[in-house]
Design a protein around this motif. Structure first.
Motif, PDB file in Angstrom:
ATOM      1  N   ASP A 178       0.821  -1.221   0.000  1.00  0.00           N
ATOM      2  CA  ASP A 178       0.000   0.000   0.000  1.00  0.00           C
ATOM      3  C   ASP A 178       0.851   1.266   0.000  1.00  0.00           C
ATOM      4  OD1 ASP A 178      -2.375  -1.437   0.082  1.00  0.00           O
ATOM      5  OD2 ASP A 178      -2.314  -1.604   2.273  1.00  0.00           O
ATOM      6  N   ASP A 179       2.191   1.109   0.091  1.00  0.00           N
ATOM      7  CA  ASP A 179       3.077   2.274   0.091  1.00  0.00           C
ATOM      8  C   ASP A 179       3.091   2.931  -1.284  1.00  0.00           C
ATOM      9  OD1 ASP A 179       3.697   1.782   2.677  1.00  0.00           O
ATOM     10  OD2 ASP A 179       5.627   0.809   2.269  1.00  0.00           O
ATOM     11  N   GLU A 180       3.504   4.190  -1.307  1.00  0.00           N
ATOM     12  CA  GLU A 180       3.634   4.907  -2.562  1.00  0.00           C
ATOM     13  C   GLU A 180       4.935   5.701  -2.562  1.00  0.00           C
ATOM     14  OE1 GLU A 180       0.184   7.350  -3.047  1.00  0.00           O
ATOM     15  OE2 GLU A 180      -0.986   5.747  -3.980  1.00  0.00           O
ATOM     16  N   TYR A 181       5.856   5.313  -3.436  1.00  0.00           N
ATOM     17  CA  TYR A 181       7.071   6.103  -3.638  1.00  0.00           C
ATOM     18  C   TYR A 181       7.699   5.693  -4.970  1.00  0.00           C
ATOM     19  CZ  TYR A 181       9.721   1.972  -2.034  1.00  0.00           C
ATOM     20  OH  TYR A 181      10.237   0.711  -1.889  1.00  0.00           O
ATOM     21  N   VAL A 182       8.570   6.540  -5.460  1.00  0.00           N
ATOM     22  CA  VAL A 182       9.388   6.242  -6.629  1.00  0.00           C
ATOM     23  C   VAL A 182      10.813   6.637  -6.285  1.00  0.00           C
ATOM     24  CG1 VAL A 182       9.826   6.754  -9.052  1.00  0.00           C
ATOM     25  CG2 VAL A 182       7.466   6.667  -8.221  1.00  0.00           C
ATOM     26  N   ARG A 183      11.752   5.727  -6.551  1.00  0.00           N
ATOM     27  CA  ARG A 183      13.162   6.015  -6.266  1.00  0.00           C
ATOM     28  C   ARG A 183      14.006   5.696  -7.499  1.00  0.00           C
ATOM     29  NH1 ARG A 183      15.317   3.225  -0.964  1.00  0.00           N
ATOM     30  NH2 ARG A 183      14.942   1.407  -2.284  1.00  0.00           N
ATOM     31  N   ILE A 184      15.075   6.460  -7.676  1.00  0.00           N
ATOM     32  CA  ILE A 184      16.062   6.178  -8.716  1.00  0.00           C
ATOM     33  C   ILE A 184      17.425   6.054  -8.049  1.00  0.00           C
ATOM     34  CG2 ILE A 184      17.274   7.086 -10.734  1.00  0.00           C
ATOM     35  CD1 ILE A 184      14.679   8.486 -11.524  1.00  0.00           C
ATOM     36  N   THR A 185      18.096   4.944  -8.314  1.00  0.00           N
ATOM     37  CA  THR A 185      19.451   4.725  -7.808  1.00  0.00           C
ATOM     38  C   THR A 185      20.415   4.707  -8.989  1.00  0.00           C
ATOM     39  OG1 THR A 185      18.661   3.433  -5.926  1.00  0.00           O
ATOM     40  CG2 THR A 185      20.973   3.183  -6.517  1.00  0.00           C
ATOM     41  N   THR A 186      21.493   5.461  -8.883  1.00  0.00           N
ATOM     42  CA  THR A 186      22.472   5.562  -9.963  1.00  0.00           C
ATOM     43  C   THR A 186      23.550   4.498  -9.778  1.00  0.00           C
ATOM     44  OG1 THR A 186      23.752   7.189  -8.714  1.00  0.00           O
ATOM     45  CG2 THR A 186      22.068   8.031 -10.203  1.00  0.00           C
ATOM     46  N   LEU A 187      23.699   3.631 -10.766  1.00  0.00           N
ATOM     47  CA  LEU A 187      24.696   2.559 -10.699  1.00  0.00           C
ATOM     48  C   LEU A 187      25.896   2.831 -11.599  1.00  0.00           C
ATOM     49  CD1 LEU A 187      22.347  -0.583 -10.846  1.00  0.00           C
ATOM     50  CD2 LEU A 187      23.145   0.665  -8.823  1.00  0.00           C
ATOM     51  N   GLY A 188      25.836   3.898 -12.395  1.00  0.00           N
ATOM     52  CA  GLY A 188      26.941   4.220 -13.293  1.00  0.00           C
ATOM     53  C   GLY A 188      26.600   5.444 -14.117  1.00  0.00           C
ATOM     54  N   CYS A 189      27.556   5.904 -14.901  1.00  0.00           N
ATOM     55  CA  CYS A 189      27.491   7.031 -15.851  1.00  0.00           C
ATOM     56  C   CYS A 189      27.173   8.361 -15.189  1.00  0.00           C
ATOM     57  CB  CYS A 189      26.533   6.737 -17.003  1.00  0.00           C
ATOM     58  SG  CYS A 189      24.797   7.057 -16.778  1.00  0.00           S
ATOM     59  N   CYS A 190      27.491   8.508 -13.924  1.00  0.00           N
ATOM     60  CA  CYS A 190      27.298   9.800 -13.258  1.00  0.00           C
ATOM     61  C   CYS A 190      28.646  10.495 -13.123  1.00  0.00           C
ATOM     62  CB  CYS A 190      26.637   9.610 -11.897  1.00  0.00           C
ATOM     63  SG  CYS A 190      24.914   9.074 -12.060  1.00  0.00           S
ATOM     64  N   ARG A 191      28.731  11.702 -13.686  1.00  0.00           N
ATOM     65  CA  ARG A 191      29.978  12.460 -13.776  1.00  0.00           C
ATOM     66  C   ARG A 191      31.047  11.673 -14.542  1.00  0.00           C
ATOM     67  NH1 ARG A 191      30.211  16.229  -8.371  1.00  0.00           N
ATOM     68  NH2 ARG A 191      27.959  16.283  -8.007  1.00  0.00           N
ATOM     69  N   VAL A 349       8.435   9.261 -14.960  1.00  0.00           N
ATOM     70  CA  VAL A 349       9.881   9.449 -15.103  1.00  0.00           C
ATOM     71  C   VAL A 349      10.261   9.111 -16.540  1.00  0.00           C
ATOM     72  CG1 VAL A 349      12.167   8.722 -14.339  1.00  0.00           C
ATOM     73  CG2 VAL A 349      10.282   8.797 -12.703  1.00  0.00           C
ATOM     74  N   ALA A 350      11.147   9.906 -17.139  1.00  0.00           N
ATOM     75  CA  ALA A 350      11.675   9.588 -18.469  1.00  0.00           C
ATOM     76  C   ALA A 350      13.196   9.544 -18.421  1.00  0.00           C
ATOM     77  CB  ALA A 350      11.208  10.611 -19.502  1.00  0.00           C
ATOM     78  N   PHE A 351      13.778   8.524 -19.047  1.00  0.00           N
ATOM     79  CA  PHE A 351      15.219   8.393 -19.209  1.00  0.00           C
ATOM     80  C   PHE A 351      15.530   8.636 -20.684  1.00  0.00           C
ATOM     81  CE2 PHE A 351      14.312   6.023 -15.424  1.00  0.00           C
ATOM     82  CZ  PHE A 351      15.451   6.070 -14.630  1.00  0.00           C
ATOM     83  N   THR A 352      16.358   9.629 -20.972  1.00  0.00           N
ATOM     84  CA  THR A 352      16.614   9.950 -22.377  1.00  0.00           C
ATOM     85  C   THR A 352      17.513   8.924 -23.047  1.00  0.00           C
ATOM     86  OG1 THR A 352      18.598  11.284 -21.948  1.00  0.00           O
ATOM     87  CG2 THR A 352      16.444  12.419 -21.915  1.00  0.00           C
ATOM     88  N   PRO A 595       9.549  19.205 -16.975  1.00  0.00           N
ATOM     89  CA  PRO A 595       9.741  18.378 -15.779  1.00  0.00           C
ATOM     90  C   PRO A 595       9.997  19.241 -14.549  1.00  0.00           C
ATOM     91  CG  PRO A 595      11.701  18.315 -17.155  1.00  0.00           C
ATOM     92  CD  PRO A 595      10.647  19.042 -17.942  1.00  0.00           C
ATOM     93  N   GLU A 596       9.651  18.710 -13.402  1.00  0.00           N
ATOM     94  CA  GLU A 596       9.925  19.415 -12.148  1.00  0.00           C
ATOM     95  C   GLU A 596      11.394  19.277 -11.755  1.00  0.00           C
ATOM     96  OE1 GLU A 596       7.280  17.525  -9.449  1.00  0.00           O
ATOM     97  OE2 GLU A 596       5.472  18.224 -10.472  1.00  0.00           O
ATOM     98  N   LYS A 597      11.979  18.118 -12.091  1.00  0.00           N
ATOM     99  CA  LYS A 597      13.363  17.833 -11.713  1.00  0.00           C
ATOM    100  C   LYS A 597      14.087  17.224 -12.906  1.00  0.00           C
ATOM    101  CE  LYS A 597      12.094  16.734  -6.901  1.00  0.00           C
ATOM    102  NZ  LYS A 597      10.625  16.796  -7.098  1.00  0.00           N
ATOM    103  N   VAL A 598      15.377  17.544 -13.023  1.00  0.00           N
ATOM    104  CA  VAL A 598      16.226  16.950 -14.058  1.00  0.00           C
ATOM    105  C   VAL A 598      17.494  16.424 -13.404  1.00  0.00           C
ATOM    106  CG1 VAL A 598      17.537  17.329 -16.180  1.00  0.00           C
ATOM    107  CG2 VAL A 598      15.345  18.491 -15.855  1.00  0.00           C
ATOM    108  N   ARG A 633      14.670   9.926  -3.852  1.00  0.00           N
ATOM    109  CA  ARG A 633      13.286   9.527  -3.595  1.00  0.00           C
ATOM    110  C   ARG A 633      12.356  10.645  -4.045  1.00  0.00           C
ATOM    111  NH1 ARG A 633       9.954   6.872   1.444  1.00  0.00           N
ATOM    112  NH2 ARG A 633       7.908   7.469   0.646  1.00  0.00           N
ATOM    113  N   PHE A 634      11.339  10.248  -4.770  1.00  0.00           N
ATOM    114  CA  PHE A 634      10.321  11.184  -5.219  1.00  0.00           C
ATOM    115  C   PHE A 634       8.996  10.785  -4.568  1.00  0.00           C
ATOM    116  CE2 PHE A 634      13.394  10.348  -8.622  1.00  0.00           C
ATOM    117  CZ  PHE A 634      14.011  11.587  -8.667  1.00  0.00           C
ATOM    118  N   LEU A 635       8.212  11.746  -4.183  1.00  0.00           N
ATOM    119  CA  LEU A 635       6.952  11.573  -3.442  1.00  0.00           C
ATOM    120  C   LEU A 635       7.220  11.413  -1.963  1.00  0.00           C
ATOM    121  CD1 LEU A 635       4.897   9.143  -5.700  1.00  0.00           C
ATOM    122  CD2 LEU A 635       4.745  11.616  -5.588  1.00  0.00           C
TER     123      LEU A 635
END
Length: 635
Positions: A178-191, A349-352, A595-598, A633-635
């Motif tokens: 019943d929980d509501e959340y969306v999370r994105i974890t970065t595993l690579g390609c950051c900086r 969420v969109a990933f380009t 988008p609200e966040k990028v 975490r979003f929401l």
């Protein structure tokens, strides 16, 4: 009885009630995201094409109708009747009947003529023979990759069907939280550029987006052992989405199956084929260089077997609480912007992946028209404040001038190029320039995987721009079949070219990190009359970047030999498959709503921070330049 079985029983009852009297339903089943309806009356469904459309709208599901095996006509008779229905000009090259599903795969040179206007010919086939037709294109240029993939999937048809049924049950299972959340974890390609990989998490679902290597940095792989990924076991991931086939996004997809993953991969059909081509070459190059490959070729086959191809614009359930839609990214053949709709309107969420926002000779520009996107995860390869690429027309003029100058000196032009995308773009420029007399006609030698990748492009012209698609449809005008193009297949041929008259050579790898371009560098490097011409991004740590930055004595082979690069070294911007700084900003600026966040990713540290700052200050968007292993975490 499981909730899925109960759901299927209820769906069968609902469908039966909705259908006209006398139209039977023998069973229903989930196969991946689709609901498959078996019937003894396939001809009635074909006659009344609104039946399927009405059911899909009523049930809000993608529906495929198949004949019950008990009502199928004999393949020999059906073959004759199908050939009577399909126009001869369609160029049917093969018919393959599958009695277990009631499908007939029709391979044709002109699939559109088998389909007919609005699918009329397909319906006529079913009305005539009862079998459900599926249409594929006969490659205009013979492609071993396409042939091997199709034959493999035919061999594995029974197991693949079992996989799809299992995936279908997983998609349509009852929600547990019943929980509501969306999370994105970065595993690579950051900086950094390369090893793209992310986890999109909800209380119900974990989706892995991309899983690539890092060019020029052996051993730097995504953080797959993080608890959000495979750290809690392969069953922790429900689905994989692959934005496109370049190795910095796809190279380690097969590794997931070595680790025990057994779920679906969602991508476009050409990306599936290109992934097979590039990952098998990735293993081959590793073996030739004395490195231990991270997985066996059997894992590539597993990845292909588990792939569920999607078309642009199709809204597809991939989990109880996640819908996926792929859109054209304008980067390479089949590349996608992946849009995720979470929950019942909860979050988007969109990933380009990698994008090119403007039109090119090959593709229309990237799509940025979505009903909603709260968070955008965007590449930043050319996100630096001074990363403005040359206008495409100017780039083409410079390319043609450099080719003419090398020809006048009697030299060769060596162009390191990615097999997929930039090679075909350059081929189109050269073909037109020679046809119109802007540069002298001369042989254009294609080495490495470029010819095979070009063949795959001609297999899927519906992913190309309209004008190019039309030229490929009319085979006599197919630009990729121009007489000047020659496929290099051996070291002896390379030596003959090096000793011969002026010519152009396109060879992999695009960043000079291996492949046949290294042999060409040995052969042509000392020749001061020849030109080394870069047309694509050269990542930090690659040989291409070192030469671009002025290195002229470079190690080749096993590293014990060196080559003096006496060639002219030139760079022509404007052919990159990536949007430049202006294109990236315009991509966000023209989104409606914005988008609200990028999250700015897939760029070196300067690029992601410059783009993040620019979007925040100029467009009032909240931005981030995350590091690897961060979770949002979003929401």
């Amino acid at each position: 009885m499981s909730t899925v079985e109960q759901q299927l029983d209820e769906l069968e009852a609902t469908i039966t009630d909705e259908l006209p009297a006398g139209v039977s339903v023998t069973s229903v089943a989930y196969e991946g995201p689709e609901l498959v309806v078996y019937t003894r009356d396939p001809k009635r469904f074909a006659q009344e094409d609104d039946l399927v459309r009405g059911l899909a709208s009523r049930l809000r599901k993608r529906i495929t109708v198949r004949p019950d095996p008990s009502v199928l006509s004999q393949p020999e008779r059906a073959r004759e009747e199908i050939m009577d229905v399909v126009p001869e000009e369609a160029g049917v090259t093969d018919l393959d009947f599958h009695a277990d599903t009631g499908e007939v795969v029709i391979e044709a040179q002109k699939p559109g003529m088998v389909i007919g206007r609005g699918g009329a010919t397909l319906r006529e086939i079913t009305k005539t023979v009862g079998w459900t037709p599926e249409v594929v294109r006969t490659p205009p240029i013979e492609s071993s990759t396409v042939t091997n993939v199709r034959n493999f999937l035919k061999q594995e048809r029974e197991e693949r069907r079992e996989i799809l049924e299992r995936v279908g049950r997983q998609i349509h299972r009852e929600e547990m939280s019943d929980d509501e959340y969306v999370r994105i974890t970065t595993l690579g390609c950051c900086r950094e550029v390369g090893r793209a990989s992310f986890i999109l998490s909800t209380p119900e679902t974990r989706v892995l987006v991309d899983c690539g290597d890092k060019p020029g940095a052996e051993g730097e792989v995504p953080y797959l052992q993080a608890p959000e990924a495979l750290g809690a076991g392969p069953q922790n991931i429900d689905a994989v989405v692959l934005t496109h086939a370049h190795l910095d996004h796809s190279a380690l997809i097969p590794l997931l199956f070595k680790y025990g993953y057994d779920g679906p991969i969602y991508t476009t059909e050409p990306t599936r084929d290109l992934m097979g081509l590039l990952t098998l070459d990735y293993l081959d190059v590793a073996a030739k260089e004395g490195r231990t490959p991270p997985y066996e070729s059997a894992m590539v086959r597993e990845a292909i077997k588990h792939t569920i191809p999607l078309e642009y614009g199709d809204v597809t359930d991939i989990a109880p609480d996640v819908k996926l839609t792929l859109h054209n990214a304008g980067h390479i053949l089949g590349s996608s912007v992946a849009h995720f709709h979470v929950g019942d309107g909860l979050y988007n969420v969109a990933f380009t992946g990698d994008i090119h926002y403007g039109d090119t000779r090959l593709f229309d520009g990237a799509v940025n028209d979505f009903p909603r996107v709260e968070t955008l995860v965007m590449e930043s390869t050319y996100g630096g404040r001074n990363d403005y690429q040359t206008d495409q027309d100017d780039s083409e003029r410079k390319l043609k001038r450099l080719i003419r100058e090398a020809h006048e000196k009697g030299g060769k032009v060596l162009i390191p190029a990615f097999a997929v995308g930039r090679s075909q773009e350059i081929m189109l420029v050269i073909e037109e320039a020679m046809r119109e007399g802007e540069i002298p006609s001369m042989p254009v030698h294609l080495d490495g995987m470029i010819w095979e990748a070009t063949a795959i492009h001609t297999t899927y012209p519906e992913y190309l721009r309209d004008d190019l698609r039309s030229r490929i449809f009319h085979g006599e005008d197919n630009p990729f079949l121009a007489d000047e193009f020659n496929h290099i297949e051996s070291g002896e041929e390379r030596q003959e070219v090096a000793d011969g008259d002026p010519a152009i050579v396109l060879s992999t790898s695009g960043m000079m990190t291996g492949g046949p371009v290294m042999s060409w560098l040995e052969l042509l490097g000392p020749d001061s009359d020849s030109t080394l011409l870069f047309v694509g991004y050269q990542a930090q740590g690659t040989l291409g970047r070192r030469i671009q930055n002025g290195r002229r004595d470079v190690a080749v082979g096993d590293g014990r030999d060196t080559v003096s690069v006496n060639m002219d070294v030139e760079t022509v911007d404007g052919f990159s498959g990536h949007a430049d700084r202006a294109g990236l900003e315009n991509y966000v600026k023209t989104m409606s709503p914005r988008p609200e966040k990028v999250l700015c990713v897939h760029g070196d540290e300067r690029s992601v921070q410059d783009l993040s700052s620019g979007l925040y200050h100029d467009h009032n968007v909240r931005t981030f330049a995350p590091k690897n292993l961060e979770t949002f975490r979003f929401l």
